[in-house]
Design a protein around this motif. Structure first.
Motif, PDB file in Angstrom:
ATOM      1  N   SER A  17      20.354 -11.596 -45.270  1.00 55.47           N
ATOM      2  CA  SER A  17      21.954 -12.077 -46.679  1.00 55.47           C
ATOM      3  C   SER A  17      23.299 -12.756 -46.743  1.00 55.47           C
ATOM      4  N   ASN A  50      20.577 -12.522 -57.442  1.00 59.08           N
ATOM      5  CA  ASN A  50      19.005 -12.327 -56.754  1.00 59.08           C
ATOM      6  C   ASN A  50      17.732 -12.337 -57.607  1.00 59.08           C
ATOM      7  N   ARG A  58      17.391 -16.509 -48.935  1.00 58.43           N
ATOM      8  CA  ARG A  58      18.445 -15.153 -49.652  1.00 58.43           C
ATOM      9  C   ARG A  58      18.744 -14.460 -50.657  1.00 58.43           C
ATOM     10  N   GLU A  61      24.610 -11.053 -50.356  1.00 58.61           N
ATOM     11  CA  GLU A  61      25.290  -9.463 -50.645  1.00 58.61           C
ATOM     12  C   GLU A  61      26.720  -9.891 -50.788  1.00 58.61           C
TER      13      GLU A  61
END
Length: 370
Positions: A17, A50, A58, A61
């Motif tokens: 992440s 996301n 990726r 986060e």
């Protein structure tokens, strides 16, 4: 033997992440409701990034840290998050706390996109590492001062507490009002009770009282005392820092909390993106989203575009601020340099003076726009 945390470059290499640090006031004495709205906007935008494929495949986060309105705690969180390998920092509501975070981020070479804090000088010296979405305090509070004059108020009293933020606001108001025939008298809430404030307002013949104090204490007791004093039936109460924006104000004060003008950073009409995001935020928060929630969403939207275009390298992120052009919920966001502002600044952030309608405290009225 301990293993050092991964750098953003290491995260790129192993496909993990992309870490983003979020600074948010989530416990007292921080303004918890503002923190909740800010985090809701940040989290919604992260989820949408996301869902759309993340950053070159990726996921983003979030690593959230509660500042609790404590500058020292915020600075320590910046150190920790830098060590964890975050690509950048976002967030923070309280200006004095954001200043501590920005100063530390600048020293560490860590990009910080500040969501809500407004102090003009977030850092002592101009920095390439920090950018900001909220308008600088000087711009917003001068617009508020123009509103006061337009409404016929030239004798202004400010109930204030010791703070760099409140002192800066008082200075901006005084400097802007004095050449235009206005005056500002300070009422020190470390020495006065709400009842004593009422006596001072009568003695000084003030026509407006501005709440440059914390919420709920002592803002709520001051409002109640002034509303119940028949000598002050004609005085206007104002709150340029935005205390009446969030639902707890109306819940606590009811109609006493209406007709108290404050600054908020929304356009008169949201874009289609803003309407969609507003509906999603309302569902997430189970109440109407404040401008703070939109600031949180826009922060991540801008940072995600920077990361897509320039990768997660910290230096490249900081170098990208002057090249940003991103459609947010409240308009197109671009950063530039402004005199007296130490960070990259969104110069065209919308500013309104609004209040809660006396007959319907859950509804807002736009009184002035800048």
């Amino acid at each position: 033997m301990s293993t050092p945390p991964p750098t953003p470059e290491a995260a790129r290499a192993d496909g993990s992440s992309v870490l983003i640090g979020a600074l948010v006031p989530l416990t007292r004495p921080g303004w918890v409701e503002a923190g909740r709205h800010l985090l809701a906007g940040v989290e919604l935008a992260v989820r949408e990034v996301n869902d759309a494929g993340g950053i070159a495949g990726r996921p983003l986060e979030l690593v959230v840290r509660d500042t609790a309105a404590d500058p020292h705690r915020a600075a320590a969180a910046v150190d920790e998050l830098a060590g964890l390998g975050v690509a950048a920092l976002v967030g923070e509501y309280h200006s004095v706390v954001a200043r501590a975070a920005a100063t530390r981020a600048d020293a560490l070479g860590l990009p910080f996109l500040c969501s809500s804090a407004v102090l003009d000088a977030l850092t002592e010296q101009p920095t390439e590492w920090v950018a900001r979405l909220a308008p600088p305090q000087s711009r917003g509070w001068q617009i508020y001062a123009d509103f006061l004059l337009g409404a016929g108020h030239s004798r202004i009293a400010v109930a204030t507490q010791p703070s760099v933020y409140w002192a800066s606001g008082t200075r901006i108001l005084r400097d802007h009002l004095a050449p235009r025939g206005g005056s500002v008298v300070e009422l020190d809430m470390s020495a006065l009770t709400p009842a004593a404030v009422c006596d001072e307002l009568v003695d000084k013949r003030a026509t407006a009282l501005l709440l440059l104090v914390g919420h709920p204490e002592p803002a709520v007791p001051i409002v109640r005392a002034v509303r119940r004093d028949q000598r002050l039936a004609e005085i206007m109460i104002g709150a340029p820092a935005g205390q009446p924006e969030l639902a707890a104000w109306a819940t606590t004060l009811g109609t006493d909390g209406a007709a108290i003008p404050f600054l908020r950073y929304l356009p008169e009409r949201l874009s289609p993106l803003g309407e969609r995001v507003g509906a999603a935020l309302r569902e997430r928060l189970a109440e109407a989203p404040s401008f703070v929630a939109f600031e949180g969403y826009d922060t991540v939207t801008v940072l995600a575009e920077v990361l897509r275009s320039h990768g997660a390298d910290r230096a490249r992120t900081a170098a990208s601020w002057p090249h940003v052009a991103v459609d947010g919920t409240r308009g197109q966001i671009r950063f530039s340099r402004a005199p007296g502002i130490s960070v990259w600044q969104w110069a065209r952030a919308p500013i309104q003076v609004v209040d809660r309608h006396p007959a319907e405290p859950d509804r807002f009225r736009i009184l002035h726009a800048g």
